[in-house]
Design a protein around this motif. Structure first.
Motif, PDB file in Angstrom:
ATOM      1  N   MET A   1      19.432  62.508  82.255  1.00  0.00           N
ATOM      2  CA  MET A   1      20.143  61.645  83.193  1.00  0.00           C
ATOM      3  C   MET A   1      20.343  60.253  82.592  1.00  0.00           C
ATOM      4  O   MET A   1      21.434  59.684  82.667  1.00  0.00           O
ATOM      5  CB  MET A   1      19.379  61.543  84.514  1.00  0.00           C
ATOM      6  CG  MET A   1      20.059  60.627  85.537  1.00  0.00           C
ATOM      7  SD  MET A   1      19.141  60.490  87.086  1.00  0.00           S
ATOM      8  CE  MET A   1      19.474  62.099  87.805  1.00  0.00           C
ATOM      9  N   ALA A   2      19.307  59.699  81.991  1.00  0.00           N
ATOM     10  CA  ALA A   2      19.403  58.368  81.409  1.00  0.00           C
ATOM     11  C   ALA A   2      20.450  58.330  80.306  1.00  0.00           C
ATOM     12  O   ALA A   2      21.228  57.369  80.190  1.00  0.00           O
ATOM     13  CB  ALA A   2      18.042  57.932  80.868  1.00  0.00           C
ATOM     14  N   GLU A   3      20.494  59.373  79.477  1.00  0.00           N
ATOM     15  CA  GLU A   3      21.464  59.423  78.394  1.00  0.00           C
ATOM     16  C   GLU A   3      22.890  59.521  78.930  1.00  0.00           C
ATOM     17  O   GLU A   3      23.808  58.870  78.424  1.00  0.00           O
ATOM     18  CB  GLU A   3      21.155  60.615  77.476  1.00  0.00           C
ATOM     19  CG  GLU A   3      22.116  60.786  76.312  1.00  0.00           C
ATOM     20  CD  GLU A   3      22.106  59.611  75.343  1.00  0.00           C
ATOM     21  OE1 GLU A   3      23.045  59.519  74.522  1.00  0.00           O
ATOM     22  OE2 GLU A   3      21.168  58.791  75.398  1.00  0.00           O
ATOM     23  N   ASN A   4      23.075  60.326  79.960  1.00  0.00           N
ATOM     24  CA  ASN A   4      24.404  60.459  80.565  1.00  0.00           C
ATOM     25  C   ASN A   4      24.870  59.144  81.182  1.00  0.00           C
ATOM     26  O   ASN A   4      26.041  58.761  81.051  1.00  0.00           O
ATOM     27  CB  ASN A   4      24.405  61.558  81.631  1.00  0.00           C
ATOM     28  CG  ASN A   4      24.377  62.945  81.026  1.00  0.00           C
ATOM     29  OD1 ASN A   4      24.831  63.152  79.906  1.00  0.00           O
ATOM     30  ND2 ASN A   4      23.831  63.901  81.762  1.00  0.00           N
ATOM     31  N   LEU A   5      23.978  58.449  81.836  1.00  0.00           N
ATOM     32  CA  LEU A   5      24.331  57.162  82.448  1.00  0.00           C
ATOM     33  C   LEU A   5      24.629  56.117  81.381  1.00  0.00           C
ATOM     34  O   LEU A   5      25.516  55.276  81.552  1.00  0.00           O
ATOM     35  CB  LEU A   5      23.197  56.695  83.366  1.00  0.00           C
ATOM     36  CG  LEU A   5      22.993  57.516  84.637  1.00  0.00           C
ATOM     37  CD1 LEU A   5      21.752  57.053  85.386  1.00  0.00           C
ATOM     38  CD2 LEU A   5      24.212  57.447  85.548  1.00  0.00           C
ATOM     39  N   ARG A   6      23.906  56.169  80.263  1.00  0.00           N
ATOM     40  CA  ARG A   6      24.174  55.242  79.171  1.00  0.00           C
ATOM     41  C   ARG A   6      25.564  55.479  78.594  1.00  0.00           C
ATOM     42  O   ARG A   6      26.340  54.541  78.360  1.00  0.00           O
ATOM     43  CB  ARG A   6      23.121  55.394  78.068  1.00  0.00           C
ATOM     44  CG  ARG A   6      23.283  54.383  76.921  1.00  0.00           C
ATOM     45  CD  ARG A   6      22.508  54.803  75.690  1.00  0.00           C
ATOM     46  NE  ARG A   6      22.995  56.058  75.131  1.00  0.00           N
ATOM     47  CZ  ARG A   6      24.106  56.160  74.401  1.00  0.00           C
ATOM     48  NH1 ARG A   6      24.848  55.084  74.158  1.00  0.00           N
ATOM     49  NH2 ARG A   6      24.471  57.323  73.919  1.00  0.00           N
TER      50      ARG A   6
END
Length: 275
Positions: A1-6
């Motif tokens: 999730m964090a990577e996608n949001l980044r």
């Protein structure tokens, strides 16, 4: 999730963002490794889920400039004090339902362009969704909450719990509006109705004022006319958010998880009055 949001922020740079999370969910409750339910997310293949404290941390780290304006949960049972409080440092506003939701979700065609406005009409989101459900003979409760105001709500609830500590063990929670069905029964009670019952039918001004600041919009369907199976919501008792009642052995695994992992438990003072 964090990577996608980044990646999303790298591709679409903006002053602020909104996040719509659509999936299955069960509010503040823990994911399946603790009990047979899930907190948020269900991909259907790997059965991946995320607990709300982990979701809050991920969002805080993903939006370090504190520019996540809103998070809309197109999912069941996310409209609780436990969720709103956990997200107080992650997102400004949260739109959610405290009960299970119809599978069709939100009617985005009726309000989506309004999500780009500098001043979002949260009442329109709630009202249009309730109207959409009504037209389809479904059910529903919806609210938009200012998560940054949840600290004041917690303090108001904490004061009430301390003042009425001796009455909590005998409070008849079956008379309080609750929002869970079948295996989720009593996972969340209407926060204001809970305090009202605890005060013998009166509503303390401190609680009412803190809630009026936090709940910026709300609407629901009359459960007598639009029930969810046997669960009938009294629209006059719906304040916009629910709250669990720990310490009454509603479900021991819920009590244990709430005490150990949910920030609201300490913030609202449950830790100071539980044996």
């Amino acid at each position: 999730m964090a990577e996608n949001l980044r990646m999303m922020q790298d591709i679409a740079q903006a002053e602020s963002y909104g996040l719509i999370l659509g999936s299955h969910a069960s509010g503040w409750l823990p994911s399946p490794n603790a009990i047979s339910t899930f907190s948020f997310g269900w991909d259907g293949v790997e059965s991946n889920t995320i607990d709300i404290p982990e979701l809050a941390t991920t969002l805080e780290q993903s939006f370090p400039e504190n520019n996540l304006d809103f998070t809309l949960f197109d999912a069941c049972m996310m409209g609780t004090a436990e969720v709103f409080y956990e997200l107080r440092n992650a997102t400004h506003y949260c739109i959610a339902s405290v009960m299970e939701t119809p599978a069709a979700g939100f009617p985005y065609n009726r309000f989506f362009t309004g999500l780009y406005e500098s001043d979002i009409d949260y009442a329109k989101i709630c009202n249009e969704t309730v109207q959409y459900n009504k037209e389809n003979r479904w059910w529903g409760t919806y609210a938009a909450v200012d998560c940054t105001a949840m600290e004041n709500v917690a303090q108001a609830i904490k004061a009430e719990l301390k003042e009425h500590q001796s009455e909590l063990s005998t409070l008849d929670y079956t008379q309080i509006q609750q929002y869970g069905y079948e295996k989720y029964k009593n996972f969340s009670f209407d926060l204001l109705d809970f305090i009202k019952q605890l005060n013998g039918g009166t509503i303390p001004a401190t609680v009412e004022n803190s809630l009026s600041q936090a709940v910026v919009a709300k609407n629901c369907l009359n459960g007598e006319e639009y029930p969810f199976v046997t669960l009938k919501i009294d629209a006059t008792r719906y304040c916009g958010m629910g709250m669990y009642f720990p310490g009454r052995q509603i479900k021991s695994s819920w009590d244990k998880y709430c005490q150990s992992s949910v920030a609201w438990y300490n913030a609202a003072g449950w830790n100071e009055i539980q044996p």
